[in-house]
Design an enzyme around this catalytic site. Structure first.
Site, PDB file in Angstrom:
ATOM      1  N   CYS A 271      67.471  61.326  13.665  1.00  0.00           N
ATOM      2  CA  CYS A 271      68.818  61.813  13.935  1.00  0.00           C
ATOM      3  C   CYS A 271      69.397  61.287  15.237  1.00  0.00           C
ATOM      4  CB  CYS A 271      68.840  63.339  14.024  1.00  0.00           C
ATOM      5  SG  CYS A 271      68.302  64.138  12.521  1.00  0.00           S
TER       6      CYS A 271
ATOM      7  N   TYR B  87      61.410  50.673  20.139  1.00  0.00           N
ATOM      8  CA  TYR B  87      62.059  50.372  18.872  1.00  0.00           C
ATOM      9  C   TYR B  87      63.344  51.153  18.583  1.00  0.00           C
ATOM     10  CZ  TYR B  87      62.629  50.234  13.754  1.00  0.00           C
ATOM     11  OH  TYR B  87      63.131  50.099  12.490  1.00  0.00           O
TER      12      TYR B  87
ATOM     13  N   CYS C 251      53.764  60.790  13.597  1.00  0.00           N
ATOM     14  CA  CYS C 251      54.598  61.528  14.546  1.00  0.00           C
ATOM     15  C   CYS C 251      55.041  62.840  13.920  1.00  0.00           C
ATOM     16  CB  CYS C 251      55.823  60.692  14.906  1.00  0.00           C
ATOM     17  SG  CYS C 251      56.973  61.578  15.977  1.00  0.00           S
TER      18      CYS C 251
ATOM     19  N   ASP D 144      57.856  44.469  17.125  1.00  0.00           N
ATOM     20  CA  ASP D 144      57.672  45.627  18.005  1.00  0.00           C
ATOM     21  C   ASP D 144      56.527  46.528  17.581  1.00  0.00           C
ATOM     22  OD1 ASP D 144      58.940  47.553  16.002  1.00  0.00           O
ATOM     23  OD2 ASP D 144      60.531  46.102  16.343  1.00  0.00           O
TER      24      ASP D 144
ATOM     25  N   CYS E 135      59.672  60.339  24.304  1.00  0.00           N
ATOM     26  CA  CYS E 135      59.085  59.469  23.269  1.00  0.00           C
ATOM     27  C   CYS E 135      59.131  58.019  23.733  1.00  0.00           C
ATOM     28  CB  CYS E 135      59.900  59.633  21.987  1.00  0.00           C
ATOM     29  SG  CYS E 135      59.542  58.394  20.741  1.00  0.00           S
TER      30      CYS E 135
ATOM     31  N   ASN F  85      68.316  66.814  16.808  1.00  0.00           N
ATOM     32  CA  ASN F  85      67.434  65.662  16.678  1.00  0.00           C
ATOM     33  C   ASN F  85      66.047  66.122  17.107  1.00  0.00           C
ATOM     34  OD1 ASN F  85      66.917  62.663  18.691  1.00  0.00           O
ATOM     35  ND2 ASN F  85      66.200  63.097  16.634  1.00  0.00           N
TER      36      ASN F  85
HETATM   37 FE1  SF4 Z   1      57.579  59.022  19.831  1.00  0.00          FE
HETATM   38 FE2  SF4 Z   1      56.546  60.456  17.886  1.00  0.00          FE
HETATM   39 FE3  SF4 Z   1      55.184  58.386  18.863  1.00  0.00          FE
HETATM   40 FE4  SF4 Z   1      55.498  60.600  20.317  1.00  0.00          FE
HETATM   41  S1  SF4 Z   1      54.353  60.451  18.411  1.00  0.00           S
HETATM   42  S2  SF4 Z   1      55.756  58.464  21.006  1.00  0.00           S
HETATM   43  S3  SF4 Z   1      57.556  61.270  19.722  1.00  0.00           S
HETATM   44  S4  SF4 Z   1      57.151  58.281  17.769  1.00  0.00           S
END
Ligand code: SF4
Length: 493
Positions: A32, A272, A412, A376, A266, A132
């Site tokens: 989001c 990315y 994640c 990436d 994050c 988000n």
């Molecule tokens: Fe980002 Fe999710 Fe990776 Fe944490 S786990 S760095 S919030 S993508």
């Protein structure tokens, strides 16, 4: 004429066709982008522009809620911002306060109902929310609320927040928001509005980004600074972890709504998700990516004739690699920007052309050349394998794959859609096995230390969970984004 469905009073939906998967299906997807305005007579128009700048953070639905001090109206629908809103319609959304949202989701039939902003009517009036992130305790909270008689209209965790604010409303608006924030855990960057107040809030770790800007006397809240730029604004600062800002006619007030538990932005935003022209914590995203490329070149040098990047997100890192390695940067792949997410393959037999339509190698550049290909990340490995083969088919003599992030090993749970951990190629395979799978001559990933040195923080200063498996906010067993879907069980492990 688009089909119209009304759920909450004042809410309009529009609907669009199927969504293509294709090349982007092998990348984590930001779920989001949020945007808010207070104090501009054309708050909806400004939000429309802001959402356009945040379109990369979600392409499946878009929405704007606008208030004029008395009424709050929402228009939202499936598709890109430009598909959901016609400029003439935006002009009819009058008011000085607005919140907007772009969303990515894979929740099938309930997509439309889950489009945001979410609008509720409760004892203090109207409340519109755009979120988000991902709440890690949403399942428990929703269960408790349903036990107490609450009825949910969507399968998004954002609705839990709306219920919590409504239930705490006996203490006034600010207190009800702070009380609601105190009950939720996980990752959130929230923009909310009542009839007369705009609110921005971040979770106690600041996992998802949220910036504050100003255009003249109007205040802006946005997931990324590129959206503040897009409306001619100036970035003032970021909302801090655990902070809630309340903006109304008397200005902006800040409250430390939650105890600040850390600083866990994050890190994948740098790698990315974020646009290269955005700044995160005062670091420009393009500059960070370029430095990641430079460090990658020092960590994994190779003799080659040219460096190329997978467009668009890897171009900055590839240029950094090329500069550091003193190897010419070349455009080896061209991305078709005009396919759009509404592209529908005319037949099954055309489906295989999907990726080819999106990415084409430049044969004359690549033929007989030893190529360093910078990307990436590698998620499942399928796209990397395809692109390596694409370069070989175009005549590349050697393909050396360099990844400007560490091996992506864990799912994640903080608002990013990734494959299940067991589908992440680096979770089960060694670097050598991944190299073999994708078919590259050599493979090098950026070490975690180089990533942290680039963004200038210790491991405690970022979320790195997808690389290290160390989650800053505990993730309850069984947590997944499909938890509230009817029969939609999803195994996140
Ligand atoms: Fe980002 Fe999710 Fe990776 Fe944490 S786990 S760095 S919030 S993508």
């Amino acid at each position: 004429m688009e089909p119209q469905v009304t759920t909450f009073p004042g809410t309009e939906f529009t609907s669009r066709g199927p969504v293509e998967a294709g090349l982007a299906g092998d990348k984590p997807r930001e779920e989001c982008g949020v945007f808010g305005v207070f104090g501009d007579r054309d708050a909806a128009g400004m939000t429309y522009c802001g959402l356009m700048a945040l379109q990369h953070r979600g392409q499946e639905s878009a929405g704007i809620a606008v208030g004029d001090g008395e009424r709050v109206r929402v228009r939202k629908g499936m598709g890109l911002v430009s598909e959901v809103f016609e400029v003439e319609q935006v002009k009819t959304l009058r008011g000085h306060i607005a919140v907007g949202h772009v969303r990515y989701s894979t929740t099938g039939t309930s997509l439309l109902a889950n489009a945001q902003p979410l609008l509720i009517k409760y004892r203090l009036g109207r409340l519109a929310l755009a979120h988000n992130g991902n709440l890690t305790n949403a399942a428990g909270l929703r269960h408790d609320l349903e036990e107490q008689g609450s009825i949910f209209q969507t399968t998004a965790d954002t609705e839990v927040i709306a219920h919590l604010v409504a239930r705490a409303s006996g203490h006034g608006f600010e207190e009800s928001v702070v009380t609601a924030l105190g009950s939720i855990t996980g990752a959130f960057a929230l923009v909310m509005m009542s009839q007369d107040t705009l609110v921005g809030a971040r979770d106690a770790y600041g996992i998802r980004p949220l910036s504050i800007g100003k255009v003249g006397s109007a205040y802006i809240l946005a997931s990324e600074t590129c959206a503040i730029d897009a409306v001619g604004g100036e970035h003032i600062r970021d909302v801090e972890p655990g902070e809630a800002v309340f903006i109304d006619r008397s200005g902006m007030r800040s409250l430390q709504a939650l105890e600040r538990k850390g600083d866990a932005l994050c890190v994948f935003e740098y790698i990315y998700f974020a646009r290269p022209d955005s700044d995160l914590r005062d670091l420009n995203v393009h500059a960070v990516r370029k430095e990641l490329g430079r460090r990658l070149a020092r960590a994994y040098p190779v003799e080659a004739d040219l460096v190329t990047g997978v467009p668009d997100s890897s171009v900055s890192a590839a240029s950094g690699y090329a500069e550091e390695a003193r190897i010419p940067y070349e455009m080896g792949l061209v991305k078709n920007r005009y396919i759009g997410r509404t592209f529908i393959q005319p037949s099954q037999s055309m489906r295989e052309f999907d990726v080819k339509l999106k990415l084409n190698p430049l044969r004359r550049v690549l033929s007989q050349k030893r190529v360093v290909l910078v990307d990436d990340s590698i998620v499942r490995g399928t796209t990397s394998k395809y692109i390596v083969q694409l370069l070989r088919d175009a005549g590349a003599a050697e393909v050396h794959l360099r990844i400007s992030s560490p091996p992506y090993r864990s799912s994640c749970y903080y608002g990013i859609d990734t494959s299940a951990t067991k589908e992440l190629i680096a979770s089960a395979k060694s670097v050598e096995q991944v190299r073999e799978y994708v078919g590259a001559d050599t493979l090098g990933y950026l070490p975690v230390k180089e990533l942290l040195d680039t963004v200038g923080r210790s491991a405690a200063g970022h979320c790195l969970a997808c690389f290290t498996g160390e989650y800053p906010v505990p993730v309850p067993e069984g947590t997944c984004k499909y938890l509230f879907e009817e029969g939609g069980h999803h195994d996140p492990t």
